[in-house]
Design a protein around this motif. Structure first.
Motif, PDB file in Angstrom:
ATOM      1  N   ALA A 173       0.635  -1.033  -0.021  1.00 11.27           N
ATOM      2  CA  ALA A 173      -0.413   0.006  -0.857  1.00 11.27           C
ATOM      3  C   ALA A 173       1.166   1.601   0.053  1.00 11.27           C
ATOM      4  CB  ALA A 173      -1.032  -0.119   1.547  1.00 11.27           C
ATOM      5  N   LYS A 216       3.381   2.220   2.378  1.00 11.44           N
ATOM      6  CA  LYS A 216       3.977   0.523   3.632  1.00 11.44           C
ATOM      7  C   LYS A 216       5.109  -0.082   3.424  1.00 11.44           C
ATOM      8  CE  LYS A 216      -0.567   0.805   5.915  1.00 11.44           C
ATOM      9  NZ  LYS A 216      -2.222   0.438   6.208  1.00 11.44           N
ATOM     10  N   GLN A 276     -12.336  -4.437   0.828  1.00  9.45           N
ATOM     11  CA  GLN A 276     -12.374  -3.164   1.777  1.00  9.45           C
ATOM     12  C   GLN A 276     -11.452  -1.823   1.266  1.00  9.45           C
ATOM     13  OE1 GLN A 276     -11.053  -4.810   5.834  1.00  9.45           O
ATOM     14  NE2 GLN A 276     -13.086  -5.962   5.268  1.00  9.45           N
ATOM     15  N   SER A 277     -11.914  -0.797   1.889  1.00  3.05           N
ATOM     16  CA  SER A 277     -10.492  -0.004   1.526  1.00  3.05           C
ATOM     17  C   SER A 277      -9.187  -0.256   1.463  1.00  3.05           C
ATOM     18  CB  SER A 277     -11.370   1.820   1.965  1.00  3.05           C
ATOM     19  OG  SER A 277     -11.170   1.358   2.990  1.00  3.05           O
ATOM     20  N   GLU A 278      -8.613  -0.817   3.233  1.00  6.89           N
ATOM     21  CA  GLU A 278      -7.432  -0.828   2.913  1.00  6.89           C
ATOM     22  C   GLU A 278      -6.782  -1.934   2.194  1.00  6.89           C
ATOM     23  OE1 GLU A 278     -10.284  -0.374   4.838  1.00  6.89           O
ATOM     24  OE2 GLU A 278     -10.310  -2.083   6.028  1.00  6.89           O
ATOM     25  N   ASP A 279      -7.922  -2.298   1.454  1.00 10.03           N
ATOM     26  CA  ASP A 279      -6.696  -3.693   0.352  1.00 10.03           C
ATOM     27  C   ASP A 279      -6.281  -3.427  -0.567  1.00 10.03           C
ATOM     28  OD1 ASP A 279      -9.762  -5.401   1.100  1.00 10.03           O
ATOM     29  OD2 ASP A 279      -7.712  -5.736   1.843  1.00 10.03           O
ATOM     30  N   SER A 292     -14.721   3.623  -1.272  1.00 11.69           N
ATOM     31  CA  SER A 292     -15.699   3.790  -0.053  1.00 11.69           C
ATOM     32  C   SER A 292     -17.088   4.006  -0.544  1.00 11.69           C
ATOM     33  CB  SER A 292     -14.488   4.104   0.899  1.00 11.69           C
ATOM     34  OG  SER A 292     -14.441   4.906   1.242  1.00 11.69           O
TER      35      SER A 292
END
Length: 121
Positions: A40, A43, A86-89, A121
């Protein structure tokens, strides 16, 4: 030369699904472990899922129950079915394969160029 080419990334709404594919081509006497990793923005690259030649799988806690890794040994291809995104993906997803190198009689790790998955999202 061994090449890994990913496909299937794109933009999807939260809750949606995508299926990533990665084809390994070139001189491939044998492939051992295969896997998917992601990075990401801002990260470090992290493991998503791995699968052995025999089909044993391992998943990161963040994706357990939502993602499924599989492989087709006849096609030298590994897949990642991603559900309930999910947005975190959101990340660049990279495939990875341990390919046997006869000249040195060992497995070497190879990486694809990555495919971008964006979850809105």
């Amino acid at each position: 030369q061994v090449q890994l080419v990913e496909s299937g990334g794109g933009l999807v709404q939260a809750g949606g699904s995508l299926r990533l594919s990665c084809v390994v081509s070139g001189r491939i006497p044998n492939i051992n472990n295969m896997g998917w990793y992601r990075q990401a923005p801002g990260k470090e690259r992290e493991l998503v899922a791995t699968i052995t030649a025999g089909g044993s799988t391992n998943y990161a806690n963040a994706v357990k129950g939502r993602f499924t890794i599989s492989r087709d040994n006849a096609k030298n291809t590994v897949y990642l079915q991603m559900n309930s995104l999910q947005s975190e993906d959101t990340a660049v997803y990279y495939c990875n394969a341990d390919v046997f190198q006869p000249l040195i009689y060992r497995y070497l790790e190879h990486w694809g160029q990555g495919t971008l998955v964006t979850v809105s999202s």
